[in-house]
Every structure is written in C-alpha cells, then in structure tokens.
Write a protein that holds these residues in place. Structure first.
Motif, short mmCIF file in Angstrom:
data_model
loop_
_atom_site.label_atom_id
_atom_site.label_comp_id
_atom_site.label_asym_id
_atom_site.label_seq_id
_atom_site.Cartn_x
_atom_site.Cartn_y
_atom_site.Cartn_z
N LYS A 61 -28.43 -7.62 3.66
CA LYS A 61 -28.57 -6.17 3.81
C LYS A 61 -29.91 -5.86 4.50
O LYS A 61 -30.97 -6.20 3.99
CB LYS A 61 -28.50 -5.48 2.44
CG LYS A 61 -27.11 -5.61 1.80
CD LYS A 61 -27.05 -4.99 0.43
CE LYS A 61 -27.64 -5.91 -0.63
NZ LYS A 61 -26.80 -7.12 -0.85
N ALA A 63 -32.49 -3.01 6.43
CA ALA A 63 -32.83 -1.58 6.50
C ALA A 63 -33.80 -1.33 7.65
O ALA A 63 -34.64 -2.17 7.97
CB ALA A 63 -33.46 -1.11 5.19
N VAL A 65 -36.21 2.08 8.60
CA VAL A 65 -36.60 3.43 8.19
C VAL A 65 -37.47 4.05 9.28
O VAL A 65 -38.61 3.62 9.49
CB VAL A 65 -37.38 3.40 6.86
CG1 VAL A 65 -37.72 4.84 6.42
CG2 VAL A 65 -36.58 2.69 5.78
N ALA A 94 -28.64 -0.44 7.41
CA ALA A 94 -28.79 0.98 7.05
C ALA A 94 -29.87 1.55 7.94
O ALA A 94 -31.03 1.09 7.90
CB ALA A 94 -29.17 1.13 5.59
N ILE A 96 -32.06 4.50 8.31
CA ILE A 96 -32.50 5.59 7.45
C ILE A 96 -33.49 6.48 8.20
O ILE A 96 -34.58 6.04 8.58
CB ILE A 96 -33.16 5.03 6.18
CG1 ILE A 96 -32.18 4.10 5.45
CG2 ILE A 96 -33.62 6.16 5.26
CD1 ILE A 96 -32.80 3.32 4.31
N THR A 126 -27.90 7.06 7.18
CA THR A 126 -28.06 7.84 5.95
C THR A 126 -28.70 9.20 6.17
O THR A 126 -28.68 10.04 5.28
CB THR A 126 -28.94 7.08 4.94
OG1 THR A 126 -30.30 7.09 5.41
CG2 THR A 126 -28.47 5.65 4.76
N ILE A 136 -35.24 1.29 -1.57
CA ILE A 136 -35.60 0.19 -0.66
C ILE A 136 -35.32 -1.18 -1.28
O ILE A 136 -35.05 -2.15 -0.56
CB ILE A 136 -37.08 0.30 -0.24
CG1 ILE A 136 -37.36 -0.57 0.99
CG2 ILE A 136 -38.01 -0.05 -1.39
CD1 ILE A 136 -36.65 -0.13 2.23
N PHE A 139 -32.32 -3.70 -0.34
CA PHE A 139 -32.22 -4.52 0.87
C PHE A 139 -32.91 -5.88 0.76
O PHE A 139 -33.80 -6.10 -0.05
CB PHE A 139 -32.78 -3.72 2.04
CG PHE A 139 -32.05 -2.42 2.25
CD1 PHE A 139 -30.84 -2.38 2.92
CD2 PHE A 139 -32.55 -1.24 1.70
CE1 PHE A 139 -30.14 -1.20 3.07
CE2 PHE A 139 -31.86 -0.05 1.85
CZ PHE A 139 -30.65 -0.03 2.53
N LEU A 142 -36.65 -5.50 5.56
CA LEU A 142 -36.89 -4.27 6.32
C LEU A 142 -37.25 -4.68 7.74
O LEU A 142 -38.15 -5.51 7.95
CB LEU A 142 -38.04 -3.46 5.72
CG LEU A 142 -38.43 -2.19 6.52
CD1 LEU A 142 -37.38 -1.10 6.32
CD2 LEU A 142 -39.81 -1.68 6.11
#
Length: 237
Positions: A61, A63, A65, A94, A96, A126, A136, A139, A142
């Motif tokens: 997973k 992420a 951001v 994801a 974000i 998202t 957070i 995940f 990052l």
C-alpha cells in the motif's frame, strides 16, 4: 532582497531552500529552522483507510500526500505503480490531496493514464484529508516524487507513525529522510524501473527499529520547543 542591508535574517525551512540563495552577501544572514512537527497523541484513534476504500487493501500500500499539480509528480507515482503491477506486485496507491486550482487538465490526464494503464482497481483519489496522522499508518510506504518540497510535513507524519519514506533527491524532503534515517532517496534522473525497485526496498525497512537505534531528528531539531527557541534567537539582531 537577500543582499539588501535592511535584510538581517533569511530563515529557510530546510538547507535545500537556503541553498537556492546564491548571493555571497546573503551567506551570513541565512539560517535554517525546520518546521515544528507535533507529537502524535498516544490516545489518537487511528483509522485503516482500507475500511473506507476496500480497493486499497493490497499487499503493498503506497501513499502520496500533496496537492494534485504537475510539480508534485502524481504522474510519476502512477508510472511507478504501473511498473510494479507489470512486475507482478499486488500494489495500490492512495493519492491524498485536492486538485490545485487551474490544474484540472492535469487531473484529467491522470485519470486517462489510470484508464489506459488498467489501474482503476489500484488507485484511489481521496481528496483533501485533515486526518493524516490517523490514516497514514495504513500504508507501507509514503512516496514523495515532488520536485518542489521545502520541508515535507507529510514525510514527518509518516515517519512518526513508523512508515518509511521514499523521496526524490535535492529537496527538503531529502533532508527529512536522511537526517531521520527513516527512508531512501532516489535520483531525479532514475528510470521508472529503478524508482519502483527502490520503493520496494524502502517499504521493507523496519522504521520502528531504526528509530530506536538513531537519535530522533523529528523530536529534537523539529520539536516545537526547539523551533520557538531558534526563531526567538533569529530575531535577536
């Protein structure tokens, strides 16, 4: 303005930012003061974002951001995800953050890339979230491919929650990763396959153990107390 006599201090959020000021007259005026990073409350109610977006529940997973805008590199994230998927890695991403005003066409391009690359079941947008601290931990890594990053609070939040960070080099996020020793950095000249491989290596890092062995950069240099002390000192001219 950096060479002007009326400018007594130049405060930067990272050495990366300070290094962009090349005027020799400004050298003695420059000071780096990292943004304060709040400690995550012990009683915080963490949330698994997979409960909200079931398609995120993959073996790996990822992420990102950030505002959705070209300089943040969401297109790079999608290319890395595509490479991982083609290599047989069960991964999700994801994204974000909200679309920056004026970058709607860039978002449309990302949507088309997702469709063409058959990543519909692997990517979730998202929108803006104000609960990063709470989600957070969902995940494994990052990803920060942003070429403009003075100091990445998202990276700091991830590390605080024992999530490793992969950052492009020569940005403020690089300093967060290298000073905390809680992630990896890749060259901006790297091929997508190399970035994807480095991301897999980053995701395998045991950040909790690393943090126990090394001084905690985020709780010392980036503490609220240190920030206040250094800001006060910077204004003593």
């Amino acid at each position: 303005f950096s060479a002007s006599k009326c400018v007594k201090r130049i405060i930067s959020a990272s050495n990366c930012v300070a290094d962009q000021i090349h005027n020799k007259k400004a050298e003695s005026k420059k000071v780096t003061i990292y943004n304060p990073v709040k400690q995550i409350p012990k009683d915080i109610k963490r949330k698994n974002l997979c409960d909200e977006y079931p398609s995120l529940d993959k073996e790996l997973k990822i992420a990102q951001v950030a505002f959705i805008t070209p300089t943040k590199g969401q297109d790079v994230s999608l290319s890395v995800l595509e490479n991982l998927k083609s290599s047989g890695v069960d991964a999700s991403l994801a994204i974000i953050g909200s679309v920056r005003e004026g970058d709607e066409q860039y978002k449309a391009m990302l949507d088309e890339k997702i469709k063409v690359s058959d990543l519909t079941d692997n990517v979730v947008f998202t929108g803006f979230r104000n609960d990063i601290d709470e989600i957070i931990g969902t995940f494994d890594v990052l990803f920060v491919p942003s070429v403009i990053e003075g100091f990445s609070l998202a990276a700091a939040q991830a590390i605080m929650e024992n999530v490793p960070v992969l950052s492009i080099d020569k940005t403020g996020c690089t300093e967060v990763v290298e000073k905390s020793n809680c992630g990896m950095v890749y060259s901006g000249e790297s091929e997508i396959s190399v970035i994807a491989d480095t991301l897999l290596k980053t995701a395998s890092l045991d950040i909790k153990s690393i943090k126990e062995k090394h001084p905690d950069f985020l709780l010392s240099e980036c503490s609220k107390e240190n920030f206040s002390k250094r800001i006060s000192k910077a204004f003593v001219l």
